[in-house]
Design a protein around this motif. Structure first.
Motif, short mmCIF file in Angstrom:
data_model
loop_
_atom_site.label_atom_id
_atom_site.label_comp_id
_atom_site.label_asym_id
_atom_site.label_seq_id
_atom_site.Cartn_x
_atom_site.Cartn_y
_atom_site.Cartn_z
N GLY A 68 0.59 -1.41 -0.08
CA GLY A 68 -0.11 0.06 -0.01
C GLY A 68 0.84 1.09 -0.39
O GLY A 68 0.83 2.50 0.02
N ALA A 69 2.38 1.10 -0.51
CA ALA A 69 2.91 2.21 -0.10
C ALA A 69 2.90 3.23 -1.67
O ALA A 69 2.72 2.32 -2.82
CB ALA A 69 4.74 2.44 -0.04
N ILE A 70 3.29 3.91 -1.72
CA ILE A 70 3.03 4.99 -2.76
C ILE A 70 4.93 4.91 -3.57
O ILE A 70 5.51 4.86 -2.32
CB ILE A 70 3.12 6.76 -2.23
CG1 ILE A 70 1.83 6.95 -1.95
CG2 ILE A 70 3.53 7.62 -4.51
CD1 ILE A 70 0.29 7.09 -2.85
N ALA A 154 0.22 4.00 2.99
CA ALA A 154 0.70 3.32 3.89
C ALA A 154 2.79 3.91 3.65
O ALA A 154 3.10 3.33 4.76
CB ALA A 154 1.25 1.97 3.77
N GLY A 155 3.25 4.94 2.91
CA GLY A 155 4.36 6.01 3.23
C GLY A 155 5.19 6.23 2.03
O GLY A 155 3.88 5.25 1.00
N ILE A 156 5.52 6.74 2.14
CA ILE A 156 6.68 6.76 0.57
C ILE A 156 7.78 5.67 0.08
O ILE A 156 8.44 6.44 1.61
CB ILE A 156 6.89 8.35 0.00
CG1 ILE A 156 7.73 8.49 -0.69
CG2 ILE A 156 7.88 8.75 1.35
CD1 ILE A 156 6.91 8.17 -2.29
N VAL A 157 7.99 5.12 -0.61
CA VAL A 157 9.22 4.65 -1.20
C VAL A 157 9.89 4.84 -2.31
O VAL A 157 9.66 4.76 -3.76
CB VAL A 157 8.68 2.89 -1.15
CG1 VAL A 157 10.14 2.40 -1.74
CG2 VAL A 157 8.31 2.41 0.03
N ILE A 158 11.14 5.44 -1.49
CA ILE A 158 11.16 5.93 -3.05
C ILE A 158 13.11 5.42 -3.77
O ILE A 158 13.59 4.65 -3.07
CB ILE A 158 12.48 6.77 -2.62
CG1 ILE A 158 11.13 8.21 -2.32
CG2 ILE A 158 13.66 7.69 -4.45
CD1 ILE A 158 12.49 9.83 -2.38
#
Ligand SMILES: Nc1ncnc2c1ncn2[C@@H]1O[C@H](COP(=O)(O)OP(=O)(O)OP(=O)(O)O)[C@@H](O)[C@H]1O
Ligand SMILES: [Mg+2]
Length: 381
Positions: A68-70, A154-158
């Motif tokens: 669910g992360a961006i 659910a948060g950001i993953v780069i």
């Protein structure tokens, strides 16, 4: 007739043999998503060309999305710079959300771009861990973007591919921002996962001093079992089996190098007439595949060779002449009758290109199976 399930030169659909990397990432994602925490250390998986870095990073991305992360994906090295690239990737990942908060985020990204785009002010002073330091402009703006982006889903993953190609200012801003978030004990669900060539640690260390903030992980060749899964698995899904002997022969060609695993798989599949369900791939197919793929592998080697300067070639030839095992710098220097310190720049360039790497005790070795043999064939040519 069924099309080949192998992926030479393309992102792999699955990444067998990378269980420990994926377990690490699952753990980090779990802390991020379930506990809402910042993943404090920037992770960098590094390996030479063709070892499966991009494929692995894409798998990290799939897992982040599944939780669910961006995700914001960038391939570093564009002229606009790393931070602007990340800003743009975050903007497009969140654009579809289209609510008030995403407008706020887009505004922040725009103003960040203006800050880092402004000429003449590369540094600003700030206090970090009680010490006065010169810090890159844009750090605070970038931090604000991360905080905002982390409030989605659910948060950001780069995800940063080819990180060794990023601009210095961009690396500095990224690492400083992460340092701040960490130091502030921020409960921000955010993570950075990067991949790059073997020189990535050196490139990053030359720009920022606090390397303990970064988790470097060397990505190695595939274990035999993983190679087997990579060969047999996709065929089995199409109802086709490989004989034991065929697998063994293919593995001796691939030698743990992911790109070659896909090449031999693909060439064997074609040689076997792109088999229908129920058929078997045998040693004859592998043998014909091996001959057919030689051109592809040679084309790859030839391109690398052509991109190497004269002294680099001499160095490669000296190494190859001593066989496929690690070679000491002193031996190379003696063979070429060139002092070791004169070899450090060609050596550095060959490492940067991922053609050779340091082994134990200052030894050097080839990274790609078959390349030494190719270099030996170039002798006199
Ligand atoms: N775990 C794996 N098992 C089998 N094949 C793999 C695996 N990972 C990647 N591959 C295959 O290896 C080749 C190289 O993969 P990938 O492009 O991900 O590597 P890379 O390290 O990013 O290469 P480059 O440095 O050239 O960008 C591709 O053909 C891909 O399908
Ligand atoms: Mg890649």
């Amino acid at each position: 007739m069924q099309p080949s399930p192998y992926t030479p030169g393309e992102v792999a659909r699955t990444v067998p043999g990378r269980a420990s990397q994926l377990a690490d990432i699952d753990e980090r994602l779990s802390a991020m998503v379930d506990l809402g925490r910042l993943v404090g250390r920037i992770r960098v998986d590094h390996a030479p060309r063709g070892f499966g870095k991009t494929s692995l990073l894409r798998e990290y991305q799939r897992r982040a999305v599944a939780r669910g992360a961006i995700t914001a994906w960038v391939t570093a090295g564009e002229s606009q710079g790393l931070i602007a690239q990340i800003g743009a990737a975050i903007a497009s990942a969140t654009a579809s959300l289209g609510d008030e908060a995403s407008t706020r985020l887009l505004d922040r990204i725009e103003s960040l771009k203006l800050t880092i785009g402004a000429p003449g002010i590369a540094q600003a002073s700030a206090t970090l861990n009680g010490e006065k330091v010169q810090e890159p402009v844009g750090v605070r703006g970038f931090e604000a973007v991360i905080r905002e982006a982390a409030s989605y889903g659910a948060g950001i993953v780069i995800l940063i591919d080819e990180v060794q190609a990023a601009d210095e200012a961009g690396i500095r801003t990224l690492v400083y921002a992460w340092q701040h978030l960490q130091a502030e004990g921020a409960d921000i669900p955010a993570a950075v996962f990067a991949a790059g060539l073997p020189n990535a640690p050196e490139v990053i260390a030359s720009v920022v001093t606090f390397s303990e903030r970064i988790a470097y992980r060397r990505l190695g060749p595939l274990e035999q079992e993983a190679e087997e899964i990579a060969l047999v698995g996709p065929a089995r899904a199409l109802g086709v089996t490989w004989t034991r002997e065929a697998v063994a022969n293919a593995l001796s060609v691939a030698q743990g190098y992911p790109y070659t695993v896909q090449l031999i798989g693909d060439a064997t599949w074609a040689a076997a007439g792109r088999p229908d369900p129920g058929r078997t791939v045998g040693v004859d197919d592998v043998e014909r595949g091996r001959i057919a793929m030689r051109d592809d592998l040679e084309a790859l080697f030839r391109a690398r060779w052509a991109q190497s300067a004269a002294l680099e070639r001499r160095m490669l030839s000296a190494m190859a002449a001593r066989g496929d095992d690690p070679v000491s710098r002193a031996d190379i220097s003696a063979d070429l009758q060139i002092p070791t310190n004169h070899l450090s720049s060609p050596r550095g360039r060959l490492i940067d290109k991922g053609l050779i790497q340091s082994a134990d005790r200052g030894m050097l070795e080839f990274t790609i199976p078959g390349f030494a043999e190719f270099v030996r064939d170039q002798e006199g040519g």
